[in-house]
Design a protein around this motif. Structure first.
Motif, PDB file in Angstrom:
ATOM      1  N   LEU A 153       0.851  -1.194   0.000  1.00 59.53           N
ATOM      2  CA  LEU A 153       0.000   0.000   0.000  1.00 59.53           C
ATOM      3  C   LEU A 153       0.879   1.232   0.000  1.00 59.53           C
ATOM      4  N   SER A 174       3.361  -0.714   4.116  1.00 54.80           N
ATOM      5  CA  SER A 174       2.789   0.527   3.592  1.00 54.80           C
ATOM      6  C   SER A 174       3.821   1.646   3.662  1.00 54.80           C
ATOM      7  N   VAL A 220       1.033  -3.765  -5.680  1.00 53.93           N
ATOM      8  CA  VAL A 220       0.901  -2.621  -4.775  1.00 53.93           C
ATOM      9  C   VAL A 220      -0.315  -1.807  -5.192  1.00 53.93           C
ATOM     10  N   ILE A 221      -1.160  -1.478  -4.230  1.00 59.67           N
ATOM     11  CA  ILE A 221      -2.234  -0.526  -4.473  1.00 59.67           C
ATOM     12  C   ILE A 221      -1.671   0.848  -4.151  1.00 59.67           C
ATOM     13  N   LEU A 276      -8.797   3.679   2.587  1.00 56.95           N
ATOM     14  CA  LEU A 276      -7.634   3.154   3.295  1.00 56.95           C
ATOM     15  C   LEU A 276      -8.023   2.061   4.277  1.00 56.95           C
ATOM     16  N   ILE A 327      -8.789  -1.237   2.573  1.00 54.70           N
ATOM     17  CA  ILE A 327      -7.585  -1.932   2.113  1.00 54.70           C
ATOM     18  C   ILE A 327      -6.827  -2.535   3.290  1.00 54.70           C
ATOM     19  N   VAL A 328      -6.600  -1.744   4.318  1.00 54.65           N
ATOM     20  CA  VAL A 328      -5.812  -2.198   5.457  1.00 54.65           C
ATOM     21  C   VAL A 328      -6.456  -3.402   6.142  1.00 54.65           C
ATOM     22  N   ARG A 340      -6.700  -6.623   3.149  1.00 55.64           N
ATOM     23  CA  ARG A 340      -5.602  -7.192   2.364  1.00 55.64           C
ATOM     24  C   ARG A 340      -4.912  -8.359   3.044  1.00 55.64           C
TER      25      ARG A 340
END
Length: 140
Positions: A4, A30, A61-62, A96, A99-100, A103
Motif C-alpha cells: 500500500l 505501507s 501494490v495498491i 484506506l 484496504i488495510v 488485504r
C-alpha cells in the motif's frame, strides 16, 4: 501481502496512514510519498518507483493518490507499464481502512481495489441530508 502506497501533495498521505493506525493498528507493508513545493516531478517518480519496489512482495501494490490530474497521480501513471500496481485517485479514510483491514485476507489486487473504490465513494455523504432523513424517519 498486497503493498500500500499513498502518494499526495505534502504530508496528507503520511497523516492518513497515521490516522488509520489509530483505528486499525500498525499498517504493515505501507508507505507514503509527498510532493512539496519546489520538488522535481522526476525525483518524485524515482521515489515512487523505489517505494513500489520495496513494497511489492509479489502480489502487487495498491497506490492511492490524492486527486486525478495532479502531479502525484500523473507521475504514478508513468510507472504503470513497468510495475504491478492498481492506482486509485481520491484517497480517503474509508478507502484506506477497507484496504488495510482486507488485504490480510485477499491477494486479489483487482477485487481489493474495487472494494476500496466503492467504500470511498459511499463514504461521501451530505450529513445534513442524512440527519434530516433520520429526523423525518423518527417522526413517522
Amino acid at each position: 501481502m498486497i503493498g500500500l502506497l499513498v502518494v499526495t501533495h505534502g504530508d496528507l498521505g503520511k497523516s492518513l496512514l497515521n490516522s488509520i493506525a489509530i483505528i486499525a493498528g500498525e499498517v504493515k507493508c505501507s508507505a507514503s510519498v509527498g510532493l512539496y513545493h519546489g520538488d522535481s516531478p522526476v525525483r518524485l517518480k524515482e521515489e515512487i518507483q523505489e517505494k513500489v519496489e520495496a513494497l511489492d512482495t509479489g502480489e502487487g501494490v495498491i497506490v492511492l493518490v490524492d486527486f486525478y490530474g495532479g502531479t502525484p497521480g500523473n507521475e504514478v501513471m508513468k510507472l504503470l507499464t513497468t510495475n504491478k500496481m492498481k492506482v486509485l485517485s481520491g484517497v480517503n479514510m474509508a478507502m484506506l481502512l477497507e484496504i488495510v483491514v482486507n488485504r490480510e485476507f485477499s491477494n486479489d489486487i483487482e477485487a481489493l481495489a474495487k472494494t476500496a473504490l466503492v467504500s470511498g465513494k459511499e463514504s461521501l455523504q451530505d450529513l445534513n441530508e442524512v440527519y434530516n432523513n433520520l429526523i423525518a424517519k423518527a417522526g413517522d
